[in-house]
Scaffold this motif. Structure first.
Motif, PDB file in Angstrom:
ATOM      1  N   VAL A 272      49.339  68.682  70.920  1.00  0.00           N
ATOM      2  CA  VAL A 272      49.208  68.737  69.465  1.00  0.00           C
ATOM      3  C   VAL A 272      47.778  69.163  69.180  1.00  0.00           C
ATOM      4  O   VAL A 272      46.829  68.533  69.664  1.00  0.00           O
ATOM      5  CB  VAL A 272      49.488  67.376  68.797  1.00  0.00           C
ATOM      6  CG1 VAL A 272      49.373  67.503  67.281  1.00  0.00           C
ATOM      7  CG2 VAL A 272      50.873  66.855  69.182  1.00  0.00           C
ATOM      8  N   PHE A 273      47.597  70.249  68.424  1.00  0.00           N
ATOM      9  CA  PHE A 273      46.236  70.699  68.136  1.00  0.00           C
ATOM     10  C   PHE A 273      46.106  71.168  66.698  1.00  0.00           C
ATOM     11  O   PHE A 273      47.084  71.502  66.022  1.00  0.00           O
ATOM     12  CB  PHE A 273      45.785  71.800  69.101  1.00  0.00           C
ATOM     13  CG  PHE A 273      46.511  73.127  68.961  1.00  0.00           C
ATOM     14  CD1 PHE A 273      46.302  73.979  67.891  1.00  0.00           C
ATOM     15  CD2 PHE A 273      47.390  73.548  69.952  1.00  0.00           C
ATOM     16  CE1 PHE A 273      46.946  75.194  67.775  1.00  0.00           C
ATOM     17  CE2 PHE A 273      48.054  74.770  69.853  1.00  0.00           C
ATOM     18  CZ  PHE A 273      47.822  75.592  68.762  1.00  0.00           C
ATOM     19  N   THR A 274      44.866  71.189  66.245  1.00  0.00           N
ATOM     20  CA  THR A 274      44.504  71.754  64.952  1.00  0.00           C
ATOM     21  C   THR A 274      43.140  72.397  65.095  1.00  0.00           C
ATOM     22  O   THR A 274      42.548  72.387  66.181  1.00  0.00           O
ATOM     23  CB  THR A 274      44.501  70.667  63.863  1.00  0.00           C
ATOM     24  OG1 THR A 274      44.296  71.293  62.575  1.00  0.00           O
ATOM     25  CG2 THR A 274      43.398  69.650  64.088  1.00  0.00           C
ATOM     26  N   THR A 275      42.638  72.983  64.032  1.00  0.00           N
ATOM     27  CA  THR A 275      41.306  73.576  64.067  1.00  0.00           C
ATOM     28  C   THR A 275      40.348  72.733  63.223  1.00  0.00           C
ATOM     29  O   THR A 275      40.759  72.033  62.299  1.00  0.00           O
ATOM     30  CB  THR A 275      41.321  75.018  63.526  1.00  0.00           C
ATOM     31  OG1 THR A 275      41.779  75.008  62.167  1.00  0.00           O
ATOM     32  CG2 THR A 275      42.242  75.889  64.360  1.00  0.00           C
ATOM     33  N   SER A 276      39.071  72.819  63.557  1.00  0.00           N
ATOM     34  CA  SER A 276      38.068  72.015  62.866  1.00  0.00           C
ATOM     35  C   SER A 276      36.735  72.743  62.869  1.00  0.00           C
ATOM     36  O   SER A 276      36.385  73.425  63.842  1.00  0.00           O
ATOM     37  CB  SER A 276      37.921  70.654  63.554  1.00  0.00           C
ATOM     38  OG  SER A 276      36.859  69.910  63.008  1.00  0.00           O
ATOM     39  N   VAL A 290      37.681  69.798  72.081  1.00  0.00           N
ATOM     40  CA  VAL A 290      37.218  70.962  72.826  1.00  0.00           C
ATOM     41  C   VAL A 290      36.852  72.076  71.848  1.00  0.00           C
ATOM     42  O   VAL A 290      37.222  72.051  70.671  1.00  0.00           O
ATOM     43  CB  VAL A 290      38.299  71.454  73.808  1.00  0.00           C
ATOM     44  CG1 VAL A 290      38.570  70.405  74.866  1.00  0.00           C
ATOM     45  CG2 VAL A 290      39.591  71.810  73.086  1.00  0.00           C
ATOM     46  N   ALA A 291      36.117  73.047  72.352  1.00  0.00           N
ATOM     47  CA  ALA A 291      35.807  74.217  71.542  1.00  0.00           C
ATOM     48  C   ALA A 291      37.055  75.073  71.380  1.00  0.00           C
ATOM     49  O   ALA A 291      37.956  75.059  72.229  1.00  0.00           O
ATOM     50  CB  ALA A 291      34.704  75.031  72.212  1.00  0.00           C
ATOM     51  N   ASP A 292      37.118  75.822  70.286  1.00  0.00           N
ATOM     52  CA  ASP A 292      38.238  76.748  70.131  1.00  0.00           C
ATOM     53  C   ASP A 292      37.809  78.141  70.579  1.00  0.00           C
ATOM     54  O   ASP A 292      36.728  78.317  71.145  1.00  0.00           O
ATOM     55  CB  ASP A 292      38.773  76.727  68.697  1.00  0.00           C
ATOM     56  CG  ASP A 292      37.888  77.467  67.700  1.00  0.00           C
ATOM     57  OD1 ASP A 292      36.761  77.881  68.066  1.00  0.00           O
ATOM     58  OD2 ASP A 292      38.315  77.632  66.543  1.00  0.00           O
ATOM     59  N   ALA A 293      38.643  79.128  70.344  1.00  0.00           N
ATOM     60  CA  ALA A 293      38.354  80.488  70.792  1.00  0.00           C
ATOM     61  C   ALA A 293      37.733  81.340  69.704  1.00  0.00           C
ATOM     62  O   ALA A 293      37.674  82.567  69.840  1.00  0.00           O
ATOM     63  CB  ALA A 293      39.626  81.158  71.295  1.00  0.00           C
ATOM     64  N   ARG A 296      34.479  77.683  66.834  1.00  0.00           N
ATOM     65  CA  ARG A 296      34.561  76.377  66.195  1.00  0.00           C
ATOM     66  C   ARG A 296      35.167  75.366  67.172  1.00  0.00           C
ATOM     67  O   ARG A 296      34.852  75.400  68.356  1.00  0.00           O
ATOM     68  CB  ARG A 296      35.341  76.485  64.889  1.00  0.00           C
ATOM     69  CG  ARG A 296      34.525  77.224  63.810  1.00  0.00           C
ATOM     70  CD  ARG A 296      35.349  77.524  62.575  1.00  0.00           C
ATOM     71  NE  ARG A 296      34.533  78.014  61.483  1.00  0.00           N
ATOM     72  CZ  ARG A 296      34.015  79.225  61.382  1.00  0.00           C
ATOM     73  NH1 ARG A 296      34.249  80.108  62.352  1.00  0.00           N
ATOM     74  NH2 ARG A 296      33.285  79.590  60.346  1.00  0.00           N
ATOM     75  N   TYR A 297      36.010  74.450  66.678  1.00  0.00           N
ATOM     76  CA  TYR A 297      36.525  73.378  67.541  1.00  0.00           C
ATOM     77  C   TYR A 297      38.043  73.267  67.418  1.00  0.00           C
ATOM     78  O   TYR A 297      38.639  73.698  66.424  1.00  0.00           O
ATOM     79  CB  TYR A 297      35.855  72.046  67.196  1.00  0.00           C
ATOM     80  CG  TYR A 297      34.382  72.082  67.527  1.00  0.00           C
ATOM     81  CD1 TYR A 297      33.928  71.738  68.800  1.00  0.00           C
ATOM     82  CD2 TYR A 297      33.446  72.504  66.579  1.00  0.00           C
ATOM     83  CE1 TYR A 297      32.579  71.810  69.117  1.00  0.00           C
ATOM     84  CE2 TYR A 297      32.104  72.583  66.886  1.00  0.00           C
ATOM     85  CZ  TYR A 297      31.672  72.233  68.156  1.00  0.00           C
ATOM     86  OH  TYR A 297      30.346  72.323  68.476  1.00  0.00           O
ATOM     87  N   LEU A 298      38.649  72.656  68.441  1.00  0.00           N
ATOM     88  CA  LEU A 298      40.094  72.529  68.512  1.00  0.00           C
ATOM     89  C   LEU A 298      40.439  71.100  68.947  1.00  0.00           C
ATOM     90  O   LEU A 298      40.730  70.844  70.111  1.00  0.00           O
ATOM     91  CB  LEU A 298      40.669  73.530  69.521  1.00  0.00           C
ATOM     92  CG  LEU A 298      42.177  73.756  69.470  1.00  0.00           C
ATOM     93  CD1 LEU A 298      42.529  74.698  68.322  1.00  0.00           C
ATOM     94  CD2 LEU A 298      42.683  74.352  70.785  1.00  0.00           C
ATOM     95  N   PRO A 299      40.398  70.136  68.020  1.00  0.00           N
ATOM     96  CA  PRO A 299      40.818  68.777  68.382  1.00  0.00           C
ATOM     97  C   PRO A 299      42.272  68.791  68.851  1.00  0.00           C
ATOM     98  O   PRO A 299      43.129  69.387  68.198  1.00  0.00           O
ATOM     99  CB  PRO A 299      40.663  67.991  67.080  1.00  0.00           C
ATOM    100  CG  PRO A 299      39.749  68.812  66.232  1.00  0.00           C
ATOM    101  CD  PRO A 299      40.015  70.231  66.610  1.00  0.00           C
TER     102      PRO A 299
END
Length: 496
Positions: A272-276, A290-293, A296-299
């Motif tokens: 399960v992920f979202t962006t932050s 974790v970091a996103d691509a 930004r971030y990807l909780p």
């Protein structure tokens, strides 16, 4: 017509998606399998990934009717956390330990004791589970000292394929991106760099900075494809190569997930992920920040057992997937008294229970095949939804679309159970291969010299509702699941 290629190298297979570089339209795809793995020891040889990549490119070109010279940019997304050890000559020292290899549990526990769980979480945004690369490095030193002594370069799966794309041992570039690096245990996305002191706890005598890949920005080029590799792969010589990304991170790009929106990924694992905009720090270890691509971030939360749970129950019931779905959808509510499955079949990552096993609770002489089938789907989803609730408790907004993706997204039973357990409408997108599609977005961004977020939004797929909550009350079953899942009585019973 210029074409960009996105590669998804997963545990099970490699997929290549070809997209029109100007419009983003999907032109065709190809897939080649990997050999199966059997956790808790889960290993594959990286050469196999490359062979599968070559085969998948051939299939994609045939499906899309494009020539090699049409493919002008490539980017790779792959399974995270795996350890690809290279020696000083660029040879693979041993098969890669994959994300779902949990044999480093003791090493992670030892490192956590030395560093302090809260202190480690505050540096990297995650309390590292046994899957993280740092544990595999410690395992290699403890169990295979000769291989550890030969270690000269440490790569992740997507790093290895990018290295091969740019020349491999004949001049390939060792690079990674912050999304995949943030799942190693020794890279801090909030700080923007490697934490060498953590690696020194494994071995202070190694020149770690010289052994690690350079971390590139999401839209930065990693290099170009030399002629010999281009001929083998079937792309244009000097095609540009993107920095790549982790698989879930690329999936978020391919799905066009924005703030407040979130996805249930039903594959080998459950995510399960979202962006932050900002990192979060969960000292319980449930939520990984974790970091996103995209910078930004990807909780996210990640469970070890997802679609393979329903595979297993289908086998035990002697039915195929379609029949298992029909059985599950035909199950009656039973006032919340039907059986519940804790689906820790191969141990579990979230929660951190690598020695655990599955548990079927509440079975009676009246239990039906339909209820057992439904319990398989519910056991996967209830574990993921528990992580979702932890994300919400931490103040992460999840008030937008709920997307379902991965192989399980095609299942009407999975879709309905996600809708019922979460109480939310479930949507799917037109993106059939979101991970490879997201990697293709990055390839296009690098080709254009554009911000990956701009291309993501331009190419975002449409979505549609495929399941609405039926009104089934999960309050009682959720409580039963939680109590059964928290029981640790089997964690050591089936282990030596």
């Amino acid at each position: 017509m210029p074409v960009v290629a996105g590669v998804d190298s997963s545990t099970q297979s490699t997929t290549v998606v070809l997209r029109d570089a100007d419009t983003g339209a999907t032109l065709g795809s190809g897939r080649a399998p990997h050999s199966p793995t059997f956790p808790p020891v889960s290993e594959q040889h990286p050469h196999e990934w490359w062979d599968a990549t070559v085969a998948a490119f051939a299939g994609a070109r045939a499906a899309a009717s494009v020539r090699p010279d049409d493919i002008v940019a490539v980017s790779v997304a792959a399974q995270c956390h795996g350890l690809v050890p290279l020696d000083a000559k660029g040879a693979v020292i041993r098969p890669a330990k994959l994300w779902n290899d949990t044999t480093a549990a003791a090493e992670i526990a030892g490192l956590t004791e030395q560093i302090g769980g809260d202190a480690w979480t505050d540096r990297i945004g995650t309390l590292p589970p046994p899957s993280f690369t740092i544990g595999k490095l410690a395992w290699l030193k403890a169990h295979e000292p000769e291989n550890f002594a030969a270690l000269a370069t440490v790569l992740l799966p997507h790093d290895y394929l990018t290295w091969r794309l740019t020349g491999g041992a004949q001049g390939g570039r060792a690079v990674t991106d912050r999304s995949d690096a943030s799942g190693t245990g020794y890279y801090s996305a909030p700080e923007g760099g490697y934490i060498i002191s953590v690696l020194d706890l494994v071995d202070a005598g190694k020149d770690w900075p010289a052994m690690l890949p350079e971390v590139l920005d999401a839209s930065a080029p990693a290099g170009t494809v030399p002629s010999a590799v281009a001929a083998e792969l079937g792309v244009r010589t000097d095609a540009v190569v993107g920095a790549g990304a982790g698989d879930q991170h690329a999936s978020a790009v391919g799905l066009g997930v924005g703030p407040g929106e979130f996805a249930y990924v039903l594959g080998t694992s459950g995510v399960v992920f979202t962006t932050s905009e900002n990192p979060v720090f969960d000292h319980t270890g449930i939520v990984n920040s974790v970091a996103d691509a995209t910078g930004r971030y990807l909780p996210l939360i990640c469970t070890l057992n997802a679609a393979k749970v329903t595979d297993t129950v289908a086998r035990l019931l002697g039915v195929d997937h379609a029949a298992l779905e029909r059985l599950a959808l035909a199950a009656t509510d039973g006032a919340g008294l039907r059986p519940v499955l804790v689906s820790y079949l191969d141990g579990e990552r979230t929660p951190n229970r690598p020695r655990s096993r599955g548990l079927l609770a509440g079975i009676s002489s009246e239990t039906s095949r339909e209820e057992l089938a439904l319990a398989a789907f519910e056991g996967v989803v209830l574990g993921m939804e528990r992580g979702q609730r932890r994300m919400q408790q931490m103040g992460i907004p999840l008030d937008g679309r709920l997307l379902v993706t991965g192989g399980g997204a095609a299942s009407a039973a999975y879709r309905q159970v996600v809708a019922d357990v979460t109480g939310r409408a479930v949507e799917v997108t037109d993106a059939q291969d979101a991970v490879a599609g997201g990697a293709a977005v990055q390839a296009a961004a690098v080709l254009r010299g554009a911000d990956i977020r701009a291309v993501r939004d331009e190419w975002a797929p449409a979505s549609r509702v495929v399941a609405e909550p039926s009104g089934r009350d999960y309050s009682r079953l959720r409580d039963t699941y939680t109590r059964a899942a928290d029981w640790t009585g089997l964690d050591d019973a089936f282990n030596d």
